[in-house]
Design a protein around this motif. Structure first.
Motif, PDB file in Angstrom:
ATOM      1  N   LEU A   1       0.841  -1.195   0.000  1.00 43.10           N
ATOM      2  CA  LEU A   1       0.000   0.000   0.000  1.00 43.10           C
ATOM      3  C   LEU A   1       0.871   1.236   0.000  1.00 43.10           C
ATOM      4  O   LEU A   1       1.707   1.412   0.881  1.00 43.10           O
ATOM      5  CB  LEU A   1      -0.906   0.011   1.234  1.00 43.10           C
ATOM      6  N   LEU A   2       0.646   2.085  -0.999  1.00 42.73           N
ATOM      7  CA  LEU A   2       1.338   3.374  -1.045  1.00 42.73           C
ATOM      8  C   LEU A   2       0.272   4.425  -0.827  1.00 42.73           C
ATOM      9  O   LEU A   2      -0.674   4.515  -1.626  1.00 42.73           O
ATOM     10  CB  LEU A   2       2.043   3.549  -2.392  1.00 42.73           C
ATOM     11  N   ASP A   3       0.376   5.191   0.239  1.00 42.93           N
ATOM     12  CA  ASP A   3      -0.671   6.143   0.612  1.00 42.93           C
ATOM     13  C   ASP A   3      -2.028   5.462   0.687  1.00 42.93           C
ATOM     14  O   ASP A   3      -3.040   6.013   0.255  1.00 42.93           O
ATOM     15  CB  ASP A   3      -0.749   7.287  -0.419  1.00 42.93           C
ATOM     16  N   GLY A   4      -2.044   4.241   1.160  1.00 40.70           N
ATOM     17  CA  GLY A   4      -3.303   3.533   1.334  1.00 40.70           C
ATOM     18  C   GLY A   4      -3.853   2.856   0.097  1.00 40.70           C
ATOM     19  O   GLY A   4      -4.888   2.208   0.146  1.00 40.70           O
ATOM     20  N   VAL A   5      -3.165   2.989  -1.049  1.00 42.03           N
ATOM     21  CA  VAL A   5      -3.643   2.361  -2.287  1.00 42.03           C
ATOM     22  C   VAL A   5      -2.763   1.165  -2.603  1.00 42.03           C
ATOM     23  O   VAL A   5      -1.539   1.275  -2.590  1.00 42.03           O
ATOM     24  CB  VAL A   5      -3.603   3.373  -3.462  1.00 42.03           C
ATOM     25  N   ASP A   6      -3.396   0.035  -2.905  1.00 37.90           N
ATOM     26  CA  ASP A   6      -2.629  -1.175  -3.218  1.00 37.90           C
ATOM     27  C   ASP A   6      -2.007  -1.038  -4.603  1.00 37.90           C
ATOM     28  O   ASP A   6      -2.706  -0.888  -5.607  1.00 37.90           O
ATOM     29  CB  ASP A   6      -3.546  -2.397  -3.169  1.00 37.90           C
ATOM     30  N   ILE A   7      -0.674  -1.082  -4.664  1.00 43.50           N
ATOM     31  CA  ILE A   7       0.011  -0.930  -5.949  1.00 43.50           C
ATOM     32  C   ILE A   7       0.620  -2.245  -6.409  1.00 43.50           C
ATOM     33  O   ILE A   7       1.377  -2.280  -7.385  1.00 43.50           O
ATOM     34  CB  ILE A   7       1.111   0.165  -5.891  1.00 43.50           C
ATOM     35  N   ALA A   8       0.283  -3.342  -5.733  1.00 45.67           N
ATOM     36  CA  ALA A   8       0.936  -4.615  -6.039  1.00 45.67           C
ATOM     37  C   ALA A   8       0.761  -5.027  -7.499  1.00 45.67           C
ATOM     38  O   ALA A   8       1.612  -5.710  -8.059  1.00 45.67           O
ATOM     39  CB  ALA A   8       0.409  -5.704  -5.117  1.00 45.67           C
ATOM     40  N   SER A   9      -0.360  -4.629  -8.141  1.00 42.22           N
ATOM     41  CA  SER A   9      -0.562  -5.050  -9.528  1.00 42.22           C
ATOM     42  C   SER A   9      -0.326  -3.917 -10.524  1.00 42.22           C
ATOM     43  O   SER A   9      -0.591  -4.062 -11.711  1.00 42.22           O
ATOM     44  CB  SER A   9      -1.978  -5.610  -9.682  1.00 42.22           C
ATOM     45  N   VAL A  10       0.166  -2.779 -10.041  1.00 38.31           N
ATOM     46  CA  VAL A  10       0.454  -1.651 -10.938  1.00 38.31           C
ATOM     47  C   VAL A  10       1.808  -1.889 -11.601  1.00 38.31           C
ATOM     48  O   VAL A  10       2.770  -2.246 -10.920  1.00 38.31           O
ATOM     49  CB  VAL A  10       0.475  -0.322 -10.136  1.00 38.31           C
ATOM     50  N   PRO A  11       1.898  -1.758 -12.942  1.00 39.45           N
ATOM     51  CA  PRO A  11       3.203  -1.986 -13.590  1.00 39.45           C
ATOM     52  C   PRO A  11       4.233  -0.937 -13.170  1.00 39.45           C
ATOM     53  O   PRO A  11       3.855   0.170 -12.779  1.00 39.45           O
ATOM     54  CB  PRO A  11       2.893  -1.882 -15.087  1.00 39.45           C
TER      55      PRO A  11
END
Lengths: 268, 381
Positions: free
Chosen positions: B84-94
């Motif tokens: 989580l970056l600033d509360g947003v899940d970025i695990a699937s963001v390229p």
């Protein structure tokens, strides 16, 4: 350990003589003033002048250049894609089969390639001509391209692509702005090689050609059967020059990129 | 200010931060796993990183620290868990859409581009106006003192200059988090020491969040606000450098970070002593939070050991005698290895400054080692 001994010297002289003496003789005789092939009659450039007026030869030469240009370009495109698939997609299913199928034409006798092409074109009833020769040459040359490009890709630092993506470049842009410029010398070298291969091919071309698509090697071969003419020597000399320059440029490019790759790794 | 809070808020590995509202984590890693076949490079790992923090991931090679960094950068997809970056899940963001930049161990400078074009590469991808790109590139190159080298190609630079180009290239996009993979490993020692200070100074100036991966404990200790010590894909301890060094939570951490002596024994009935060690009964400063008779280890850093020729007066200090088997002169320090009664070797470090005409202890000498109870850390695992 670089010592010049008599043995080394003799080996080099004999080796070079063995490779290049026939070519040197051919070049010298292309400047022969005498009509008789085996008799030296002084220096002259008359056969080059006559050549310019020989529409059949000039036409065949232009045909050869066109075939070589188109087939080298197609072979470079396909061969580069094949190399990328082999190096980048890791251990995909059937990779070994794919790799050996790409390399098979390297060792396949040209007669077999030519014959199988001919059979294919007859079977699907394609009129033989310019495009059939192009297709055949593309098939033959793309495996050479794949080998050359693959060698370059194999020592390509993958972290460069990761860095580009990390900095915000999507995969396609990463390929165009980072990967392609770095492997471009290898691609150009591969194109030159494919061009030279197509230019001097006789066997495959004679199987797959048709009316109106006579390449230079086919023309020369058919003229030789009626007796060696001095014009042929002149054509061959020009040919040697073109192919020689292409190969030289290709190897220089390969060497140049190799040198740049190395110097980047050495700490000053 | 931010840094102050983050440094002092976290006290131990599994600490709940419910009481602290000032520091919301910028990056939160929850139950993150990455498997390569049957090997778990990162194993159910959780970690919070706070804004403006300089965080170091420290561990032996193959502990999964680089994999963790590559998961944060987006080069690896997690097998399980969330980033989580600033509360947003970025695990699937390229990787090309994450506001996170990485500095590679090999620097990964584009060899066909000039220094300037290398640094501008990231800004061009954002489609910024040309003038703004030129301005920001010039600023960052001036910051890393490479203004005069803008037109050079990477292979025309020294190792240290290349390192700074790589740093500038990853900083110029003003990422939310900057990841540094062994950024100093390729430099020689002198340059590495100088660059550490520059890196700390830079981080303080631009107030970015840095996560550095290193196998060099002195590097981690020096640059970082907090250190996460990793082994086999797990975090063994997360704390400030001094805390890690002085109060390691396990023998593994104690042994990995710096030198240490262990004395195995059992908790005494009064919970203030450890009995049956190679040095007999050892006193400690704080009550041991373990059942009496449980096996524990008393850990003492070599520099807390006092070396003397006479047996110390029996006071509160713990002491044991032995014979010097090895001495090592390191300049500011001398290291002694002392064979004690049970045959094990104990290390002591003695500062060389201020030593008068007193003869230096030599190999074969019989000496006494002592340490105060507060120098001892009791480890239960």
């Amino acid at each position: 350990m670089r010592r010049v001994t008599w043995f080394n010297l003799c080996a080099i002289v004999l080796g070079i003589a063995f490779l290049y003496l026939p070519i040197v003789i051919l070049v010298i005789y292309s400047f022969n003033a005498s009509r008789l092939v085996a008799v030296w009659g002084g220096w002259s450039t008359q056969w080059y002048a006559q050549l310019a007026g020989d529409t059949a030869i000039v036409g065949a030469a232009l045909m050869s250049l066109r075939v070589a240009f188109v087939s080298a370009s197609l072979a470079t495109l396909l061969g580069t894609l094949a190399a990328l698939a082999l190096v980048r997609f890791g251990r995909f299913r059937g990779r070994l089969l794919f790799a050996s199928m790409i390399y098979a034409p390297l060792v396949m006798p040209e007669v077999i390639t030519g014959l199988s092409m001919l059979l294919l074109f007859v079977a699907i009833s394609v009129d033989r001509g310019f495009w059939t020769v192009v297709i055949a040459h593309t098939t033959m040359a793309m495996c050479f391209v794949a080998v050359v490009v693959q060698a370059r890709l194999a020592d390509f630092d993958m972290s460069l692509e990761e860095a580009a993506m990390d900095l915000g470049a999507p995969p396609l842009r990463t390929f165009l702005t980072v990967t392609l410029p770095l492997i471009l010398p290898a691609i150009v070298a591969a194109w030159m090689l494919a061009f030279a291969l197509s230019l001097d091919d006789l066997v495959i071309a004679s199987f797959t050609t048709g009316p109106g698509a006579t390449t230079l090697p086919i023309r020369i071969y058919s003229e030789i059967r009626l007796g060696v003419k001095p014009e042929i020597n002149a054509v061959c000399t020009i040919f040697i020059a073109v192919v020689g320059i292409a190969v030289l440029v290709a190897s220089l490019l390969t060497k140049l990129t190799g040198a740049r790759g190395t110097s980047a790794r050495i700490e000053p | 200010m931010q840094k102050f809070t983050s440094k002092h808020a976290e006290t131990s590995c599994g600490d709940e931060r419910s009481g602290d509202t000032a520091a919301r984590p910028l990056l939160r890693i929850e139950g993150l796993s990455k498997r390569f076949g049957s090997v778990a490079a990162v194993d159910r790992l959780s970690l919070d990183i706070y804004p403006g923090e300089f965080f170091a991931l420290l561990g032996p090679s193959g502990c999964g620290k680089t994999t963790l960094l590559r998961l944060i950068a987006g080069f690896e997809r997690p097998t399980a868990g969330r980033i989580l970056l600033d509360g947003v899940d970025i695990a699937s963001v390229p990787p090309y859409r994450r506001p996170v930049n990485m500095m590679f161990q090999s620097y990964a400078l584009f060899p066909h581009l000039s220094v300037e074009a290398n640094v501008a590469f990231g800004l061009k991808q954002e489609g910024l106006p040309r003038r703004e790109i030129a301005g920001r590139v010039a600023d960052i190159l001036a910051m890393v003192k490479l203004g005069d080298y803008a037109a050079r190609k990477p292979h025309q630079l020294s190792g240290g200059q290349r390192q700074r180009v790589a740093l500038a290239r990853s900083l110029v996009k003003r990422p939310r988090v900057l990841l540094l993979d062994e950024p100093l490993a390729a430099l020689d020692k002198k340059l590495r020491d100088a660059t550490r200070f520059e890196l700390m100074e830079l981080q303080r100036q631009i107030k970015l969040t840095f996560i550095i991966v290193t196998h060099d404990q002195s590097e981690a200790m020096m640059v970082a606000d907090r250190i996460g010590v990793m082994d086999q894909g797990r975090l063994m301890q997360v704390a400030a450098p001094a805390e890690i060094y002085q109060r390691p939570n396990s023998r593994w951490v104690a042994d990995f970070v710096g030198d240490i002596n262990f004395f195995q024994g059992r908790v005494g009935d009064d919970h203030m002593t450890v009995e049956g060690t190679a040095a007999g009964r050892l006193r400690v400063a704080a009550p041991i939070e373990a059942e009496a008779r449980t096996p524990v280890w008393v850990a003492v850093r070599p520099e807390r050991m006092l070396l003397s020729r006479q047996e110390p007066a029996s006071g509160l200090d713990n002491s044991l005698g032995g014979t010097i088997v090895e001495t090592g002169y390191l300049g500011e320090l001398s290291i002694y290895r002392i064979r004690v009664a049970d045959g094990s070797a104990v290390k002591a470090a003695v500062v060389n400054a201020g030593r008068g005409g007193e003869p230096v202890p030599a190999q074969g000498d019989h000496v006494w080692l002592s340490f105060p109870p507060e120098a001892a850390t009791v480890l239960t695992r």
